[in-house]
Write an enzyme that holds these catalytic residues in place. Structure first.
Site, PDB file in Angstrom:
ATOM      1  N   SER A 139       0.866  -1.188   0.000  1.00 42.60           N
ATOM      2  CA  SER A 139       0.000   0.000   0.000  1.00 42.60           C
ATOM      3  C   SER A 139       0.895   1.227   0.000  1.00 42.60           C
ATOM      4  CB  SER A 139      -0.861  -0.004   1.265  1.00 42.60           C
ATOM      5  OG  SER A 139      -1.390   1.288   1.502  1.00 42.60           O
ATOM      6  N   TYR A 153      -0.936  -1.665  10.383  1.00 40.75           N
ATOM      7  CA  TYR A 153      -1.131  -1.694   8.921  1.00 40.75           C
ATOM      8  C   TYR A 153       0.077  -1.138   8.160  1.00 40.75           C
ATOM      9  CZ  TYR A 153      -3.708  -1.571   4.492  1.00 40.75           C
ATOM     10  OH  TYR A 153      -4.105  -1.767   3.188  1.00 40.75           O
TER      11      TYR A 153
HETATM   12  N1  LIG Z   1      -8.957  -0.797  -1.029  1.00 40.59           N
HETATM   13  C1  LIG Z   1      -7.944   0.006  -0.722  1.00 40.59           C
HETATM   14  O1  LIG Z   1      -8.124   1.237  -0.604  1.00 40.59           O
HETATM   15  C2  LIG Z   1      -6.552  -0.570  -0.567  1.00 40.59           C
HETATM   16  C3  LIG Z   1      -5.461   0.315  -0.626  1.00 40.59           C
HETATM   17  C4  LIG Z   1      -4.166  -0.200  -0.498  1.00 40.59           C
HETATM   18  C5  LIG Z   1      -3.969  -1.561  -0.319  1.00 40.59           C
HETATM   19  N2  LIG Z   1      -5.043  -2.391  -0.234  1.00 40.59           N
HETATM   20  C6  LIG Z   1      -4.788  -3.825  -0.039  1.00 40.59           C
HETATM   21  O2  LIG Z   1      -5.403  -4.543  -1.086  1.00 40.59           O
HETATM   22  C7  LIG Z   1      -5.635  -5.892  -0.671  1.00 40.59           C
HETATM   23  C8  LIG Z   1      -7.047  -6.303  -1.082  1.00 40.59           C
HETATM   24  O3  LIG Z   1      -7.986  -5.525  -0.360  1.00 40.59           O
HETATM   25  P1  LIG Z   1      -9.318  -4.948  -1.032  1.00 40.59           P
HETATM   26  O4  LIG Z   1      -9.211  -3.482  -1.023  1.00 40.59           O
HETATM   27  O5  LIG Z   1      -9.603  -5.656  -2.290  1.00 40.59           O
HETATM   28  O6  LIG Z   1     -10.356  -5.337   0.126  1.00 40.59           O
HETATM   29  P2  LIG Z   1     -11.609  -6.346   0.136  1.00 40.59           P
HETATM   30  O7  LIG Z   1     -12.525  -6.047  -0.995  1.00 40.59           O
HETATM   31  O8  LIG Z   1     -12.130  -6.275   1.515  1.00 40.59           O
HETATM   32  O9  LIG Z   1     -10.937  -7.772  -0.128  1.00 40.59           O
HETATM   33  C9  LIG Z   1     -10.164  -8.403   0.854  1.00 40.59           C
HETATM   34  C10 LIG Z   1      -9.961  -9.859   0.468  1.00 40.59           C
HETATM   35  O10 LIG Z   1      -9.114 -10.478   1.456  1.00 40.59           O
HETATM   36  C11 LIG Z   1      -9.712 -11.714   1.842  1.00 40.59           C
HETATM   37  N3  LIG Z   1      -9.382 -12.032   3.226  1.00 40.59           N
HETATM   38  C12 LIG Z   1      -9.495 -11.214   4.321  1.00 40.59           C
HETATM   39  N4  LIG Z   1      -9.202 -11.916   5.433  1.00 40.59           N
HETATM   40  C13 LIG Z   1      -8.906 -13.183   5.039  1.00 40.59           C
HETATM   41  C14 LIG Z   1      -8.561 -14.381   5.725  1.00 40.59           C
HETATM   42  N5  LIG Z   1      -8.472 -14.440   7.073  1.00 40.59           N
HETATM   43  N6  LIG Z   1      -8.336 -15.507   5.008  1.00 40.59           N
HETATM   44  C15 LIG Z   1      -8.460 -15.486   3.649  1.00 40.59           C
HETATM   45  N7  LIG Z   1      -8.785 -14.385   2.939  1.00 40.59           N
HETATM   46  C16 LIG Z   1      -9.017 -13.264   3.637  1.00 40.59           C
HETATM   47  C17 LIG Z   1     -11.217 -11.500   1.683  1.00 40.59           C
HETATM   48  O11 LIG Z   1     -11.852 -12.762   1.419  1.00 40.59           O
HETATM   49  P3  LIG Z   1     -12.840 -13.525   2.438  1.00 40.59           P
HETATM   50  O12 LIG Z   1     -13.470 -12.505   3.340  1.00 40.59           O
HETATM   51  O13 LIG Z   1     -13.823 -14.224   1.519  1.00 40.59           O
HETATM   52  O14 LIG Z   1     -11.966 -14.494   3.152  1.00 40.59           O
HETATM   53  C18 LIG Z   1     -11.268 -10.641   0.425  1.00 40.59           C
HETATM   54  O15 LIG Z   1     -11.286 -11.445  -0.727  1.00 40.59           O
HETATM   55  C19 LIG Z   1      -5.385  -5.901   0.847  1.00 40.59           C
HETATM   56  O16 LIG Z   1      -4.128  -6.478   1.096  1.00 40.59           O
HETATM   57  C20 LIG Z   1      -5.381  -4.424   1.223  1.00 40.59           C
HETATM   58  O17 LIG Z   1      -4.593  -4.172   2.356  1.00 40.59           O
HETATM   59  C21 LIG Z   1      -6.326  -1.916  -0.370  1.00 40.59           C
END
Ligand SMILES: NC(=O)c1ccc[n+]([C@@H]2O[C@H](COP(=O)([O-])OP(=O)(O)OC[C@H]3O[C@@H](n4cnc5c(N)ncnc54)[C@H](OP(=O)(O)O)[C@@H]3O)[C@@H](O)[C@H]2O)c1
Length: 265
Positions: A139, A153
């Site tokens: 991130s 984080y």
């Molecule tokens: N969105 C942003 O603004 C942003 C910015 C920078 C970085 N990121 C990073 O991008 C990545 C994806 O996040 P996103 O934004 O796409 O959020 P999201 O839509 O909430 O997706 C998160 C994913 O992680 C999975 N996950 C969470 N806990 C888990 C566990 N215990 N075991 C297995 N899978 C798990 C969830 O699947 P299940 O719940 O089905 O298990 C879901 O598929 C993350 O690493 C986040 O830190 C996001």
């Protein structure tokens, strides 16, 4: 040539978009998350649209035993991934002492230990064939000084950044491309999962990228062998400010800006 990509956290947001983008390029997929029903629905859609092979595997990456059993299942099924997208993640929006130690350790399991174990478990096969692709989702906060709320984080995302760079130094010359993906705010279910939905609704307009823009930039960077990609001009300027401005100036600024971006105890 068709390759096989293992994508963690493929049930929503950025991970689901990685699945769409790699399938559109004709690649086979191994999709991992806890919500198997979501993975199966996405797989059905992508098989029909692109004729690719997709295996869906449920695993809670917060449970070390399930990460090891995921690696064992991949071996038993002879799935042999050519690429690993370490994407699954979330944040704990409260401050450190208003969460339990178990919550913080579970966070480390999902966001630090699981990506490390998966890369360790899959890299030897990639090295053996002289081809591999790893994208570790970090991130832009990997570059931040840290603020109140979401305590671990920035540390976890800085780990993903540094881990990627060291790994790239070790295996980059052996056909393995390793990239740390550093997005800023991205459309996904992230803010719903960490309970920040309502708080962010009261915020002035933020710079938010689509998951598609983020993922397409990540895949291009990884294919080009780039070690780090910060997506979006706004985020690139913010990262430049965080790395170039004096700490005495940038730290109070970031902490003031992040004040609202936490859940009150
Ligand atoms: N969105 C942003 O603004 C942003 C910015 C920078 C970085 N990121 C990073 O991008 C990545 C994806 O996040 P996103 O934004 O796409 O959020 P999201 O839509 O909430 O997706 C998160 C994913 O992680 C999975 N996950 C969470 N806990 C888990 C566990 N215990 N075991 C297995 N899978 C798990 C969830 O699947 P299940 O719940 O089905 O298990 C879901 O598929 C993350 O690493 C986040 O830190 C996001």
């Amino acid at each position: 040539m068709s390759r096989t990509y293992l994508i963690t956290g493929a049930s929503s947001g950025i991970g689901a978009q990685f699945a769409r983008s790699y399938a559109r390029r004709g690649n086979n997929l191994i999709l991992v998350a806890r919500r198997l029903d979501r993975l199966e629905a996405l797989a059905a859609e992508l098989r029909a649209a692109h004729g690719v092979e997709i295996t869906c595997l449920d695993a809670d990456l917060g449970d070390r035993a399930q990460v090891n059993s995921l690696l064992a299942r991949i071996k038993e099924m002879n799935l042999r991934p050519d690429g690993l997208i370490n994407n699954a993640g979330y944040s704990l929006a409260h401050t450190f002492t208003t969460t339990t130690a178990k919550q913080q350790l579970d966070f480390i399991e999902v966001c630090v230990a699981a990506p490390t174990l998966l890369a360790h478990g899959l890299l030897n096969d990639m090295l053996g064939q002289g081809f591999g692709r790893i994208i570790n989702v970090s991130s832009m906060v990997a570059f931040s000084p840290g603020a109140s709320g979401h305590t671990l984080y920035p540390a976890a995302k800085a780990y993903m950044l540094k881990f990627s760079r060291s790994l790239a130094a070790e295996v980059g010359a052996k056909g393995i491309h390793v990239t740390a993906l550093c997005p800023g705010s991205t459309e996904s279910e992230f803010q719903h999962a960490n309970g920040m939905d309502a708080v962010l609704k009261t915020h002035p307009a933020r710079f938010v990228q689509t998951a598609e823009a983020v993922v397409e930039a990540a895949i291009r960077a990884n294919e080009a062998g780039r070690e780090v990609i910060v997506t979006g001009l706004f985020n690139q300027i913010a990262v430049a400010a965080m790395t170039l401005l004096p700490d005495g100036l940038i730290t109070p600024l970031i902490r003031w800006g992040a004040k609202k971006y936490q859940l009150k105890e």
